[in-house]
Design an enzyme around this catalytic site. Structure first.
Site, PDB file in Angstrom:
ATOM      1  N   GLY A   9       0.821  -1.207   0.000  1.00 31.05           N
ATOM      2  CA  GLY A   9       0.000   0.000   0.000  1.00 31.05           C
ATOM      3  C   GLY A   9       0.851   1.252   0.000  1.00 31.05           C
ATOM      4  N   MET A  10       0.174   2.391  -0.051  1.00 34.75           N
ATOM      5  CA  MET A  10       0.862   3.679  -0.171  1.00 34.75           C
ATOM      6  C   MET A  10       1.795   3.941   1.017  1.00 34.75           C
ATOM      7  SD  MET A  10      -0.974   7.254  -1.187  1.00 34.75           S
ATOM      8  CE  MET A  10      -1.929   7.411   0.335  1.00 34.75           C
ATOM      9  N   LEU A  11       1.295   3.783   2.228  1.00 37.28           N
ATOM     10  CA  LEU A  11       2.129   3.966   3.414  1.00 37.28           C
ATOM     11  C   LEU A  11       3.093   2.806   3.587  1.00 37.28           C
ATOM     12  CD1 LEU A  11       2.943   5.362   6.041  1.00 37.28           C
ATOM     13  CD2 LEU A  11       0.995   4.235   7.159  1.00 37.28           C
ATOM     14  N   ASP A  32      -4.171 -12.718   5.262  1.00 33.96           N
ATOM     15  CA  ASP A  32      -5.533 -12.174   5.252  1.00 33.96           C
ATOM     16  C   ASP A  32      -5.885 -11.877   6.699  1.00 33.96           C
ATOM     17  OD1 ASP A  32      -8.207 -11.597   5.155  1.00 33.96           O
ATOM     18  OD2 ASP A  32      -8.836 -13.548   4.375  1.00 33.96           O
ATOM     19  N   ASP A  98      -8.147  10.502  11.451  1.00 29.52           N
ATOM     20  CA  ASP A  98      -8.893  11.637  12.013  1.00 29.52           C
ATOM     21  C   ASP A  98     -10.401  11.413  11.951  1.00 29.52           C
ATOM     22  OD1 ASP A  98      -8.530  11.809   9.163  1.00 29.52           O
ATOM     23  OD2 ASP A  98      -9.344  13.832   9.206  1.00 29.52           O
ATOM     24  N   TYR A 121     -16.696   4.073   7.828  1.00 30.43           N
ATOM     25  CA  TYR A 121     -15.235   3.996   7.809  1.00 30.43           C
ATOM     26  C   TYR A 121     -14.661   4.411   9.160  1.00 30.43           C
ATOM     27  CZ  TYR A 121     -10.377   5.230   6.836  1.00 30.43           C
ATOM     28  OH  TYR A 121      -9.016   5.344   6.892  1.00 30.43           O
ATOM     29  N   LYS A 125     -12.614   2.054  11.850  1.00 23.91           N
ATOM     30  CA  LYS A 125     -11.253   2.356  12.302  1.00 23.91           C
ATOM     31  C   LYS A 125     -11.206   2.532  13.822  1.00 23.91           C
ATOM     32  CE  LYS A 125      -8.017   2.973  10.085  1.00 23.91           C
ATOM     33  NZ  LYS A 125      -6.954   2.011   9.669  1.00 23.91           N
TER      34      LYS A 125
END
Length: 280
Positions: A9-11, A32, A98, A121, A125
């Protein structure tokens, strides 16, 4: 060994480059996190001393219609990681958002401020945060408005649109702090290096609206584009967003000795790196 879950992923990609020492990455092909058996097999085999979880279902609007998937990945999946990391004596680092806040405070959110997510979402989280605490040896890092070279994000979307049209409408009533994934990866590395535990906020300094962010992207990239402001209500997205979700990152500075760079400077560096990588 530090294990990055969601390494593609991006991070995750930036963490693989930034974290020191013995770092290994796994992604959906190897693990998974919604499967307790899969998590147990990978972690018991590799026996990492630190697990950084970047695996997430991040489609904010998609979560509204896929609640079960959002809760399974962003919530229960973290619980599986917490259970096994606790068992093998590993630290669990959970990346959060956030969006656990409702945006009504009107000033930057501290780590101990009341949470009240507006969207599925955000709720998923938040469940992930709660599940991660089942391992007493945990570190939760909340961040916001991420962009980086390794995935889809607002900066890349704006630059793509610059090649397709002359005008774009962007929300001008949501306020936050754009954050480069490289800087977030550096923050996580520093938190690990200083043995921090608990919950921390990490975002680039300074604030703006998405509209102002878009204008800065086009200006720094030298792209001609008319940016028209609009309201969140006019945009009409399925998932509600907090209107003011700026994160107070002073605890990061106090405990880990790190203040991330101002968001405009980070954006400038990102665009330079982007050009060096051969992207238009």
């Amino acid at each position: 060994m530090i294990l990055v879950v969601g390494a593609k992923g991006m991070l995750g990609q930036d963490l693989m480059r930034v974290l020191p020492g013995d770092v290994r990455g796994v992604d959906i092909e190897e693990i998974d996190i919604t499967s307790p058996e899969s998590v147990r097999r990978v972690l018991v085999t590799l026996k990492p001393r630190v697990v950084v979880n970047c695996a997430a279902y991040t489609d904010v609007d998609g979560c509204e219609t896929n609640r079960e998937l959002a809760m399974a990945v962003n919530g229960e999946g973290v619980g599986h990681l917490a259970a096994v990391t606790r068992e093998i004596g590993a630290l669990l680092v959970q990346v959060s958002t956030d969006y656990v806040f409702d945006g009504t405070k009107g000033s930057p959110y501290g780590e101990d401020d009341p949470v009240n997510p507006l969207s599925v979402y955000g709720k998923s989280k938040l469940l992930g945060e709660e599940k991660s605490r089942q391992n007493p040896d945990h570190l939760i890092v909340r961040t916001q408005w991420l962009y980086g070279l390794g995935g889809k994000n607002f900066v890349e979307t704006m630059l793509r649109l610059a090649g397709e049209r002359k005008e774009v409408a962007v929300v001008d009533d949501q306020i936050g702090s754009p954050t480069w994934t490289v800087d977030l990866a550096l923050a996580i590395s520093q938190l690990l290096d200083t043995d921090c535990r608990g919950t921390y906020h990490a975002a680039n300094r300074g604030t703006c609206t998405w509209f102002a962010f878009a204008e800065s992207i086009f200006a720094e990239a030298g792209k001609e584009m008319t940016v028209r402001p609009q309201t969140t209500e006019e945009l009409g997205r399925p998932a509600p967003r907090p209107l003011y979700s700026v994160l107070d990152c002073s605890k990061l500075t106090h405990d880990a000795g790190l203040a991330l760079e101002e968001w405009r400077e980070a954006l400038k560096t990102y665009l330079e790196k982007r050009r060096d990588a051969g992207r238009n």
